[in-house]
Design a protein around this motif. Structure first.
Motif, PDB file in Angstrom:
ATOM      1  N   LEU A  15      28.058  10.188 -12.247  1.00  0.00           N
ATOM      2  CA  LEU A  15      27.760   8.789 -12.516  1.00  0.00           C
ATOM      3  C   LEU A  15      26.490   8.386 -11.776  1.00  0.00           C
ATOM      4  O   LEU A  15      26.300   8.739 -10.614  1.00  0.00           O
ATOM      5  N   PHE A  75      31.495   3.181 -10.516  1.00  0.00           N
ATOM      6  CA  PHE A  75      30.211   2.514 -10.752  1.00  0.00           C
ATOM      7  C   PHE A  75      29.899   1.493  -9.676  1.00  0.00           C
ATOM      8  O   PHE A  75      28.725   1.310  -9.295  1.00  0.00           O
ATOM      9  N   ILE A 135      27.960   6.430 -17.140  1.00  0.00           N
ATOM     10  CA  ILE A 135      29.275   6.180 -16.542  1.00  0.00           C
ATOM     11  C   ILE A 135      30.267   7.151 -17.203  1.00  0.00           C
ATOM     12  O   ILE A 135      31.105   6.757 -18.017  1.00  0.00           O
ATOM     13  N   ARG A 141      36.428   4.501 -13.963  1.00  0.00           N
ATOM     14  CA  ARG A 141      34.978   4.704 -14.116  1.00  0.00           C
ATOM     15  C   ARG A 141      34.209   3.541 -13.495  1.00  0.00           C
ATOM     16  O   ARG A 141      33.174   3.729 -12.847  1.00  0.00           O
TER      17      ARG A 141
END
Length: 205
Positions: A191, A77, A184, A73
């Protein structure tokens, strides 16, 4: 051990793992970097350091999988964060807030409550002279901040983001301020930085 194999992080603890890595990033020398690989490398390292300190070098299998999910994740990001920095936004504050002693009161006179709160992140754009207040969200599915806070049928359901304006004011932050979520979620396509437009045409119509 079967119990160890079945152990896993609950949603809150999993979210804290990501939050803690982002907190370290927001204090680091890379916080305003527009280099996605640099940001990614730092965040991955932080997750591993936090996980090792919390769960040891050989965590249960399920926890190891969740740690890797947190890493993935944050890899996703990194690209979004780099793009935001390239637009000129700078991270100015992370995990800042007010407590009971700050004497910030909300509600009708005679029935007021002390406001306490902590903001995940506050950005500033030096050329535009504007601020952005963000709350990190790590639930599996991305949620839009307006729908979380307001329903045309029910009215206001949540006041978290609007109340952050009072927290910010106590910190000396006023003027042009936007609010939103940095979501997220599990799906990388969802995202992103989701602004909350609480203007009359979107919320009150």
């Amino acid at each position: 051990d079967k119990a160890d194999d079945e152990a896993e992080l609950d949603a809150r603890t999993f979210g804290n793992l990501i939050h803690d890595a982002l907190y370290e990033f927001g204090k680091s020398e890379y916080k305003d970097s527009s280099n996605a690989e640099q940001i990614e490398s730092f965040l991955v390292q932080q997750v591993q350091l936090i996980a090792d300190a919390s769960y040891g070098p050989n965590p249960p299998t399920a926890v190891s999988i969740q740690i890797e999910q947190a890493v993935q994740r944050l890899r996703n990001f990194a690209a979004k964060q780099a793009a935001r920095a390239a637009e000129g936004w700078q991270i100015r504050y992370v995990e800042v807030g007010i407590d009971y002693d700050s004497q910030v009161l909300v509600g009708p006179v005679g029935n007021q409550l002390h406001l306490i709160g902590r903001i995940d992140r506050i950005d500033f754009h030096p050329h535009r002279k504007c601020w952005a207040i963000w709350d990190y969200k790590t639930s599996d599915n991305a949620k839009h901040p307006v729908s979380v806070h307001f329903s045309k049928l029910e009215g206001w359901k949540d006041l978290q983001l609007p109340l952050y304006l009072k927290v910010a004011a106590k910190l000396g932050i006023t003027g042009d301020i936007s609010l939103g979520y940095v979501s997220i979620p599990k799906q990388s396509a969802d995202l992103g930085f989701y602004l909350a437009d609480f203007s009359a045409d979107q919320v009150l119509a």
